[in-house]
Design an enzyme around this catalytic site. Structure first.
Site, PDB file in Angstrom:
ATOM      1  N   GLY A  14      17.963  39.881  23.448  1.00  0.00           N
ATOM      2  CA  GLY A  14      17.897  38.622  24.034  1.00  0.00           C
ATOM      3  C   GLY A  14      19.026  37.733  23.316  1.00  0.00           C
ATOM      4  N   LEU A  15      19.211  36.420  23.324  1.00  0.00           N
ATOM      5  CA  LEU A  15      20.311  35.785  22.844  1.00  0.00           C
ATOM      6  C   LEU A  15      20.509  36.048  21.178  1.00  0.00           C
ATOM      7  CD1 LEU A  15      20.010  32.232  24.613  1.00  0.00           C
ATOM      8  CD2 LEU A  15      21.678  33.987  24.879  1.00  0.00           C
ATOM      9  N   ALA A  16      19.326  36.014  20.543  1.00  0.00           N
ATOM     10  CA  ALA A  16      19.396  36.325  19.127  1.00  0.00           C
ATOM     11  C   ALA A  16      20.139  37.617  18.706  1.00  0.00           C
ATOM     12  CB  ALA A  16      18.036  35.940  18.363  1.00  0.00           C
ATOM     13  N   SER A  42      15.782  39.668  29.816  1.00  0.00           N
ATOM     14  CA  SER A  42      15.312  39.156  28.470  1.00  0.00           C
ATOM     15  C   SER A  42      14.796  37.716  28.753  1.00  0.00           C
ATOM     16  CB  SER A  42      16.292  39.001  27.027  1.00  0.00           C
ATOM     17  OG  SER A  42      16.634  40.484  26.911  1.00  0.00           O
ATOM     18  N   HIS A  43      13.711  37.381  27.652  1.00  0.00           N
ATOM     19  CA  HIS A  43      13.088  35.990  27.945  1.00  0.00           C
ATOM     20  C   HIS A  43      13.930  35.220  28.103  1.00  0.00           C
ATOM     21  CE1 HIS A  43      10.017  33.449  29.143  1.00  0.00           C
ATOM     22  NE2 HIS A  43      10.298  32.875  28.094  1.00  0.00           N
ATOM     23  N   SER A  44      14.989  34.963  27.166  1.00  0.00           N
ATOM     24  CA  SER A  44      16.017  33.833  27.031  1.00  0.00           C
ATOM     25  C   SER A  44      16.657  33.496  28.475  1.00  0.00           C
ATOM     26  CB  SER A  44      17.127  34.333  26.393  1.00  0.00           C
ATOM     27  OG  SER A  44      16.902  34.418  24.863  1.00  0.00           O
ATOM     28  N   ARG A 301       6.604  17.638  22.025  1.00  0.00           N
ATOM     29  CA  ARG A 301       5.670  18.515  22.809  1.00  0.00           C
ATOM     30  C   ARG A 301       4.015  18.668  22.287  1.00  0.00           C
ATOM     31  NH1 ARG A 301       9.660  23.400  24.221  1.00  0.00           N
ATOM     32  NH2 ARG A 301      10.857  22.221  25.378  1.00  0.00           N
ATOM     33  N   GLU A 394      13.292  33.440  18.037  1.00  0.00           N
ATOM     34  CA  GLU A 394      12.134  33.463  18.021  1.00  0.00           C
ATOM     35  C   GLU A 394      11.127  34.174  17.252  1.00  0.00           C
ATOM     36  OE1 GLU A 394      10.739  32.140  21.995  1.00  0.00           O
ATOM     37  OE2 GLU A 394       8.892  31.824  21.225  1.00  0.00           O
TER      38      GLU A 394
HETATM   39  C1  LIG Z   1       9.881  29.566  30.453  1.00  0.00           C
HETATM   40  C2  LIG Z   1      10.655  29.040  29.129  1.00  0.00           C
HETATM   41  C3  LIG Z   1      11.689  28.145  29.107  1.00  0.00           C
HETATM   42  C4  LIG Z   1      12.390  27.766  28.022  1.00  0.00           C
HETATM   43  N1  LIG Z   1      13.280  26.898  27.887  1.00  0.00           N
HETATM   44  C5  LIG Z   1      13.886  26.627  26.660  1.00  0.00           C
HETATM   45  C6  LIG Z   1      15.102  25.592  26.856  1.00  0.00           C
HETATM   46  O1  LIG Z   1      15.379  24.921  27.853  1.00  0.00           O
HETATM   47  N2  LIG Z   1      15.543  25.170  25.759  1.00  0.00           N
HETATM   48  C7  LIG Z   1      15.380  26.189  24.436  1.00  0.00           C
HETATM   49  O2  LIG Z   1      15.846  25.782  23.413  1.00  0.00           O
HETATM   50  N3  LIG Z   1      14.212  27.012  24.520  1.00  0.00           N
HETATM   51  C8  LIG Z   1      13.698  27.463  25.464  1.00  0.00           C
HETATM   52  N4  LIG Z   1      12.617  28.233  25.559  1.00  0.00           N
HETATM   53  C9  LIG Z   1      12.568  28.956  24.473  1.00  0.00           C
HETATM   54  C10 LIG Z   1      13.683  29.946  24.383  1.00  0.00           C
HETATM   55  O3  LIG Z   1      14.032  30.333  25.594  1.00  0.00           O
HETATM   56  C11 LIG Z   1      13.498  31.272  23.557  1.00  0.00           C
HETATM   57  O4  LIG Z   1      12.952  30.656  22.172  1.00  0.00           O
HETATM   58  C12 LIG Z   1      14.534  32.140  23.257  1.00  0.00           C
HETATM   59  O5  LIG Z   1      15.056  32.430  24.367  1.00  0.00           O
HETATM   60  C13 LIG Z   1      14.116  33.347  22.397  1.00  0.00           C
HETATM   61  O6  LIG Z   1      15.280  34.255  22.526  1.00  0.00           O
HETATM   62  P1  LIG Z   1      15.181  35.621  21.633  1.00  0.00           P
HETATM   63  O7  LIG Z   1      16.552  36.054  21.615  1.00  0.00           O
HETATM   64  O8  LIG Z   1      14.647  35.132  20.211  1.00  0.00           O
HETATM   65  O9  LIG Z   1      14.253  36.339  22.524  1.00  0.00           O
HETATM   66  P2  LIG Z   1      13.950  37.029  23.711  1.00  0.00           P
HETATM   67  O10 LIG Z   1      15.083  36.366  24.597  1.00  0.00           O
HETATM   68  O11 LIG Z   1      12.681  36.825  24.233  1.00  0.00           O
HETATM   69  O12 LIG Z   1      14.547  38.326  23.895  1.00  0.00           O
HETATM   70  C14 LIG Z   1      13.709  39.505  23.048  1.00  0.00           C
HETATM   71  C15 LIG Z   1      14.271  40.616  23.365  1.00  0.00           C
HETATM   72  O13 LIG Z   1      13.404  41.939  22.486  1.00  0.00           O
HETATM   73  C16 LIG Z   1      13.195  43.065  23.168  1.00  0.00           C
HETATM   74  N5  LIG Z   1      11.983  43.403  22.832  1.00  0.00           N
HETATM   75  C17 LIG Z   1      10.816  42.997  22.604  1.00  0.00           C
HETATM   76  N6  LIG Z   1       9.825  43.592  21.981  1.00  0.00           N
HETATM   77  C18 LIG Z   1      10.731  44.894  21.780  1.00  0.00           C
HETATM   78  C19 LIG Z   1      10.359  45.851  21.044  1.00  0.00           C
HETATM   79  N7  LIG Z   1       9.204  46.386  20.481  1.00  0.00           N
HETATM   80  N8  LIG Z   1      11.474  47.106  21.127  1.00  0.00           N
HETATM   81  C20 LIG Z   1      12.652  46.707  21.309  1.00  0.00           C
HETATM   82  N9  LIG Z   1      13.106  45.428  22.072  1.00  0.00           N
HETATM   83  C21 LIG Z   1      11.973  44.688  22.165  1.00  0.00           C
HETATM   84  C22 LIG Z   1      13.163  42.402  24.613  1.00  0.00           C
HETATM   85  O14 LIG Z   1      13.203  43.330  25.521  1.00  0.00           O
HETATM   86  C23 LIG Z   1      14.413  41.435  24.516  1.00  0.00           C
HETATM   87  O15 LIG Z   1      15.672  41.765  24.865  1.00  0.00           O
HETATM   88  C24 LIG Z   1      11.897  28.586  26.398  1.00  0.00           C
HETATM   89  C25 LIG Z   1      11.137  29.276  26.686  1.00  0.00           C
HETATM   90  C26 LIG Z   1      10.232  29.580  27.851  1.00  0.00           C
HETATM   91  C27 LIG Z   1       9.095  30.489  27.809  1.00  0.00           C
END
Ligand SMILES: Cc1cc2nc3c(=O)[nH]c(=O)nc-3n(C[C@H](O)[C@H](O)[C@H](O)COP(=O)(O)OP(=O)(O)OC[C@H]3O[C@@H](n4cnc5c(N)ncnc54)[C@H](O)[C@@H]3O)c2cc1C
Length: 608
Positions: A14-16, A42-44, A301, A394
């Site tokens: 994801g982004l991180a 990814s959820h981002s 929130r 996250e």
């Molecule tokens: C619907 C929604 C809207 C949002 N809107 C906003 C917003 O407008 N502004 C804001 O600041 N925040 C927002 N958020 C929160 C924000 O999007 C997330 O906190 C952020 O994108 C998380 O990014 P991340 O890189 O940490 O994780 P993610 O983007 O969730 O990436 C996780 C990655 O880990 C991988 N993964 C998971 N488990 C495993 C495993 N066991 N082995 C290998 N890979 C794995 C997944 O495939 C993915 O690539 C929103 C959240 C939601 C749910």
């Protein structure tokens, strides 16, 4: 045994994960990102609203600065955050946004002249300065004193993730999808990578790495009603907890978003309320100003979600086959605004509800949304307990969010932490060598191979992993939601302990070791129930109300006894986490005070 070696292994793309990997690759280190789904899924990518950074370019952002952003963040966190980390974050956020622009993110930009905006459901005009033409624009988002949320219409996460994925490809980061990490390789002192399972073939691979990053996102999917994608089941946290030595921080700090649509729980962005959307009850009465005269729909929130639940408890919710809900009204924003600036909201409502938000009300209810808790790290992003293990995004508890993260702060956190933690990982990679232990690798691989064989052979029992998951959903939704109390939490903990026993006895109906969703669920269900127990047990022990953690039996925020962070570890064979505590923050740049919204009593710190 298949072994792949790299300098940095990111669990998550994801982004991180991608931002950290880019930093390592930029400094000449090899980096691999593993992901369950293609990186761009990814959820981002679902984040619509935007990312906070104090740029002060827009009329409504004028006078903004990292200091104002810092104050909003600390108040939002209900003083649960590490203030040193919040400071690092707010100071670096403007740099990160400009860097994203340089890499190609098409931010919405300031258009000079008189513009119409909305606040509290009412239009007003503001004049954008000619000299700011073309600078990064900002919008309103819950809980902030200035408009500082940078955005790309309502597809911010999507645009930023695509941009970073391109950048990662340019830098030679190896992104491998359909691969799930199921265990960390470690010797109790040093992390040496992870065992990952190919979701197509079932093959296990040992990824050896000098630095390993947990960036697997939130764990919202331990709740039934969640805005999170189905892949947000806490996989990385489970691998960390399983080591027995890595701590998870503030797992009881779970955020509920006010506007998940009913019944699908898909999120409609906070931008709706930021742009002037209002919340109505069954009589189509706008109730939020009665509870929060100052901020109304734009309080943080946790506050809005609580007020909505309170209002529905008074019988003023709209009855539906899926339970009570309230209405979100954006009709007054007009067709032009909704079809352009809130395009994705429009599409979601039309596609999933058959509702046209230009003319109709949107059914909404508070829904699990964000995990403030995660792998506890220091300010460099290094996990407690294992050398060479880091976390960001996250999945981490870097802890700039405390007990409530501000809208727009988490997307920004991913890239800011990515930049800062990435830099610290580079220092780590430059400054130390890792000795890989063949015994640790062999043991980790043997353990996972045996687990899979046992599940396929139903050696420990034949409990259905999905039935166990549904029991977990019932328990946590009931016991550890928006309003909590001692009796319900105790019941929830007891039930989850019983469910944990069942999770340890799951066995498969299917027998394929390859592309087998049942096996994938069976491998993680015990860990998911453990995460649920960390939430519920942490919430039971925390006898105060802070941010999103609301105890009806302890309504005051207790700065005297609870200005601290919960640390959960899990001893092998135990049926509860071990909880320890540390001070919430080492430094008080901003001493505890009133948030300015939400009301509530405060028990002051000693000596205050
Ligand atoms: C619907 C929604 C809207 C949002 N809107 C906003 C917003 O407008 N502004 C804001 O600041 N925040 C927002 N958020 C929160 C924000 O999007 C997330 O906190 C952020 O994108 C998380 O990014 P991340 O890189 O940490 O994780 P993610 O983007 O969730 O990436 C996780 C990655 O880990 C991988 N993964 C998971 N488990 C495993 C495993 N066991 N082995 C290998 N890979 C794995 C997944 O495939 C993915 O690539 C929103 C959240 C939601 C749910």
């Amino acid at each position: 045994m298949r072994i792949i070696q790299t300098d940095l292994l990111c669990l998550g793309a994801g982004l991180a994960g991608e931002r950290v990997a880019i930093e390592a690759a930029d400094n000449g280190f090899s980096a691999i990102c593993l992901s369950i789904v293609p990186a761009r899924r990814s959820h981002s990518s679902a984040a619509q609203g935007g990312m906070q950074a104090a740029l002060g370019n827009s009329a409504m952002g004028e006078g903004d600065s990292p200091d104002v952003h810092f104050a909003d963040t600390v108040k939002g966190s209900d003083w649960g955050c590490d203030q040193e980390v919040a400071r690092l974050f707010v100071d670096a956020a403007p740099v990160a946004m400009r860097q994203m622009a340089f890499w190609g993110v098409p931010w919405n930009r300031v258009v000079p002249g008189e513009q119409t905006y909305y606040k509290g459901g009412k239009p007003f005009t503001a004049v954008e300065k000619a000299e700011n033409e073309g600078l990064i624009h900002s919008r309103n988002f819950g809980g902030t004193a200035k408009w500082r949320t940078c955005y790309t219409s309502d597809g911010t996460g999507h645009c930023v993730l695509y941009t970073l994925d391109n950048r990662a490809a340019q830098m030679g980061v190896n992104v491998v999808d359909k691969v799930e990490a199921i265990a960390l390789i470690h010797d109790g002192d040093t992390c040496m990578g992870a065992i990952a399972r190919c979701l197509k073939t079932g093959e296990l691979t040992a990824y050896l790495a000098r630095a390993t990053l947990v960036a697997t996102g939130g764990f919202g999917r331990i709740y039934r009603e969640s805005t999170n994608a189905v892949i947000c089941d806490g996989g990385g946290l489970i691998t960390a907890l399983d080591t027995g030595v890595v701590s998870l921080g503030n797992m009881e700090a779970v955020q509920f978003h006010p506007t998940g649509i009913v019944p699908t729980d898909i999120l409609v962005t906070e931008g709706c309320r930021g742009d002037g959307g209002t919340l109505l009850d069954k009589n189509e009465y706008r109730f939020m100003p009665d509870y929060e005269p100052e901020k109304a729909e734009l309080a943080s929130r946790d506050v809005v979600s609580r007020r909505m639940t309170e209002h529905m408890r008074k019988g003023l919710g709209v009855p539906s086959p899926y339970g009570d809900h309230l209405w979100l009204d954006i009709r007054h924003l007009g067709e032009q605004h909704i079809r352009t600036k809130l395009r994705e909201v429009d599409e979601i409502c039309q596609s999933f509800l058959g509702v046209d938000p230009v003319h109709q009300l949107i059914p909404v209810r508070p829904t699990q949304h964000y995990s403030m808790g995660g792998v506890r790290t220091n300010k460099d992003g290094a996990a407690y307990g294992l050398k060479g293990l880091f976390a960001a995004g996250e999945a981490s508890c870097w802890d700039m969010h405390g007990f409530n993260r501000l809208g727009g702060n988490s997307l920004a956190e991913t890239v800011v932490a990515g930049m800062i933690v990435g830099g610290k990982i580079v220092e780590f990679l430059k400054g130390s060598e890792t000795t890989f232990s063949t015994a640790a690798v062999r043991d980790a691989m043997a353990r996972q191979t045996a687990r899979i064989a046992d599940l396929v052979a139903c050696k420990n029992g034949s409990e259905n992993p999905y039935t166990v998951r549904n029991a977990m959903f019932d328990s946590i939704m009931q016991g550890a939601g928006i309003f909590r109390n001692g009796a319900d939490l105790e019941k929830c903990v007891g039930e989850l302990q019983e469910i944990l026993g069942r999770a340890r006895k799951v066995g498969l109906r299917s027998n394929g070791k390859g592309a087998n969703p049942e096996l994938t669920m069976a491998l993680k269900i015990e860990g998911m129930v453990k995460l649920a127990l960390c939430v519920a047990y942490g919430a039971l022990q925390r006898t105060e109300s802070r941010g999103a953690h609301t105890r009806e039996d302890f309504p005051a925020r207790n700065d005297r006894d609870w200005l601290k962070r919960t640390l959960a570890t899990w001893d092998e064979g135990a049926d509860l986490p071990t909880l320890n505590y540390e001070p919430a923050t080492g430094i008080f740049e901003m001493p505890p005070g009133d948030r300015g919204y939400g009301g509530g009593q405060i028990i002051p710190m000693e000596g205050k």
